[in-house]
Scaffold this motif. Structure first.
Motif, mmCIF file in Angstrom:
data_model
loop_
_atom_site.group_PDB
_atom_site.id
_atom_site.type_symbol
_atom_site.label_atom_id
_atom_site.label_comp_id
_atom_site.label_asym_id
_atom_site.label_seq_id
_atom_site.Cartn_x
_atom_site.Cartn_y
_atom_site.Cartn_z
ATOM 1 N N ALA A 49 2.646 44.121 -22.641
ATOM 2 C CA ALA A 49 1.769 43.096 -23.224
ATOM 3 C C ALA A 49 0.300 43.427 -22.959
ATOM 4 N N ALA A 50 -0.002 43.844 -21.745
ATOM 5 C CA ALA A 50 -1.384 44.201 -21.411
ATOM 6 C C ALA A 50 -1.833 45.427 -22.210
ATOM 7 N N LEU A 51 -0.960 46.421 -22.327
ATOM 8 C CA LEU A 51 -1.325 47.633 -23.069
ATOM 9 C C LEU A 51 -1.498 47.333 -24.555
ATOM 10 N N ARG A 52 -0.644 46.475 -25.098
ATOM 11 C CA ARG A 52 -0.777 46.089 -26.510
ATOM 12 C C ARG A 52 -2.099 45.351 -26.724
ATOM 13 N N ALA A 53 -2.470 44.478 -25.794
ATOM 14 C CA ALA A 53 -3.748 43.755 -25.906
ATOM 15 C C ALA A 53 -4.930 44.722 -25.849
ATOM 16 N N ILE A 54 -4.864 45.686 -24.944
ATOM 17 C CA ILE A 54 -5.925 46.689 -24.852
ATOM 18 C C ILE A 54 -6.018 47.461 -26.166
ATOM 19 N N GLY A 68 -20.313 50.844 -38.727
ATOM 20 C CA GLY A 68 -21.232 49.727 -38.506
ATOM 21 C C GLY A 68 -22.674 50.122 -38.776
ATOM 22 N N ARG A 69 -23.415 49.205 -39.378
ATOM 23 C CA ARG A 69 -24.821 49.491 -39.656
ATOM 24 C C ARG A 69 -25.578 49.709 -38.355
ATOM 25 N N HIS A 70 -25.251 48.899 -37.354
ATOM 26 C CA HIS A 70 -25.840 49.040 -36.024
ATOM 27 C C HIS A 70 -24.701 49.382 -35.060
ATOM 28 N N ARG A 71 -24.700 50.578 -34.539
ATOM 29 C CA ARG A 71 -23.608 51.039 -33.668
ATOM 30 C C ARG A 71 -23.772 50.598 -32.223
ATOM 31 N N ARG A 72 -25.009 50.344 -31.830
ATOM 32 C CA ARG A 72 -25.289 50.026 -30.426
ATOM 33 C C ARG A 72 -24.459 48.858 -29.893
ATOM 34 N N PRO A 73 -24.390 47.710 -30.592
ATOM 35 C CA PRO A 73 -23.598 46.599 -30.047
ATOM 36 C C PRO A 73 -22.115 46.934 -29.922
ATOM 37 N N TRP A 74 -21.622 47.775 -30.794
ATOM 38 C CA TRP A 74 -20.213 48.169 -30.738
ATOM 39 C C TRP A 74 -19.955 49.055 -29.522
ATOM 40 N N LEU A 75 -20.895 49.933 -29.224
ATOM 41 C CA LEU A 75 -20.752 50.765 -28.032
ATOM 42 C C LEU A 75 -20.911 49.939 -26.755
ATOM 43 N N VAL A 76 -21.799 48.964 -26.787
ATOM 44 C CA VAL A 76 -21.940 48.074 -25.625
ATOM 45 C C VAL A 76 -20.625 47.343 -25.392
ATOM 46 N N ALA A 77 -20.016 46.856 -26.477
ATOM 47 C CA ALA A 77 -18.718 46.180 -26.352
ATOM 48 C C ALA A 77 -17.665 47.141 -25.821
ATOM 49 N N ARG A 78 -17.715 48.393 -26.251
ATOM 50 C CA ARG A 78 -16.736 49.371 -25.764
ATOM 51 C C ARG A 78 -16.920 49.643 -24.274
ATOM 52 N N VAL A 79 -18.162 49.739 -23.827
ATOM 53 C CA VAL A 79 -18.405 49.923 -22.393
ATOM 54 C C VAL A 79 -17.838 48.731 -21.624
ATOM 55 N N ALA A 80 -18.092 47.530 -22.112
ATOM 56 C CA ALA A 80 -17.571 46.331 -21.439
ATOM 57 C C ALA A 80 -16.047 46.356 -21.393
ATOM 58 N N LEU A 81 -15.410 46.723 -22.512
ATOM 59 C CA LEU A 81 -13.944 46.814 -22.544
ATOM 60 C C LEU A 81 -13.456 47.881 -21.573
ATOM 61 N N ASN A 82 -14.082 49.041 -21.592
ATOM 62 C CA ASN A 82 -13.647 50.118 -20.698
ATOM 63 C C ASN A 82 -13.778 49.730 -19.232
ATOM 64 N N LEU A 83 -14.840 49.026 -18.890
ATOM 65 C CA LEU A 83 -14.988 48.592 -17.494
ATOM 66 C C LEU A 83 -13.937 47.539 -17.143
ATOM 67 N N GLY A 84 -13.591 46.697 -18.113
ATOM 68 C CA GLY A 84 -12.496 45.753 -17.898
ATOM 69 C C GLY A 84 -11.165 46.461 -17.709
ATOM 70 N N ILE A 85 -10.942 47.496 -18.512
ATOM 71 C CA ILE A 85 -9.713 48.289 -18.370
ATOM 72 C C ILE A 85 -9.701 48.983 -17.004
ATOM 73 N N ALA A 87 -11.077 47.920 -14.290
ATOM 74 C CA ALA A 87 -10.766 46.894 -13.288
ATOM 75 C C ALA A 87 -9.276 46.567 -13.301
ATOM 76 N N TYR A 88 -8.688 46.486 -14.484
ATOM 77 C CA TYR A 88 -7.246 46.233 -14.598
ATOM 78 C C TYR A 88 -6.460 47.378 -13.932
ATOM 79 N N CYS A 89 -6.870 48.605 -14.226
ATOM 80 C CA CYS A 89 -6.201 49.766 -13.631
ATOM 81 C C CYS A 89 -6.371 49.783 -12.115
ATOM 82 N N ALA A 90 -7.546 49.397 -11.634
ATOM 83 C CA ALA A 90 -7.759 49.336 -10.185
ATOM 84 C C ALA A 90 -6.796 48.332 -9.553
ATOM 85 N N GLY A 91 -6.546 47.240 -10.245
ATOM 86 C CA GLY A 91 -5.560 46.277 -9.765
ATOM 87 C C GLY A 91 -4.169 46.881 -9.695
ATOM 88 N N LEU A 92 -3.823 47.697 -10.681
ATOM 89 C CA LEU A 92 -2.522 48.375 -10.660
ATOM 90 C C LEU A 92 -2.443 49.378 -9.513
#
Length: 125
Positions: A49-54, A68-85, A87-92
């Motif tokens: 379930a966690a992997l499917r959500a990721i 995307g016309r502006h790529r910067r916000p998408w990359l910022v979101a990706r950095v945020a997601l990757n740091l969340g991932i 943190a999840y992996c650190a928990g594992l």
């Protein structure tokens, strides 16, 4: 700024953002389509379930990263997601002593550093 007047550094950053999108697409598809199998292959344990959500979150970022016309916000979101991932992996790592998750932490941090450099090179556009 017109496409013709963009700096070589910014052009390289746009290409990098597209490359990130093309890498993210198959990863997201694999995580959504076969999370249990990917979890076994990557030694992440039984967390479909966690992997499917990721994977779904990865796929949500792909259109903006690719076209995307502006790529910067998408990359910022990706950095945020990757740091969340990460943190999840650190928990594992802590709860299951997962070696695959340890690699995941390092990979997500490395990807975040690379993406952060691209964000800086994109500037405000």
């Amino acid at each position: 700024m017109s496409r013709l007047a963009e700096s070589p550094k910014r052009e390289a950053a746009l290409r990098s953002a597209s490359a990130v999108g093309w890498v993210t697409l198959p990863i997201g598809l694999a995580l959504v389509a076969a999370p249990a199998r990917i979890g076994r292959v990557l030694a992440l344990g039984d967390h479909p379930a966690a992997l499917r959500a990721i994977g779904a979150l990865d796929l949500a970022l792909v259109p903006g990263l690719l076209v995307g016309r502006h790529r910067r916000p998408w990359l910022v979101a990706r950095v945020a997601l990757n740091l969340g991932i990460a943190a999840y992996c650190a928990g594992l790592v802590r709860s299951e002593r997962s070696k695959g998750a340890m690699v995941g932490v390092a990979a997500m941090v490395a990807a975040s550093v690379a993406d952060s450099r691209t964000i800086a090179d994109l500037g405000d556009g």
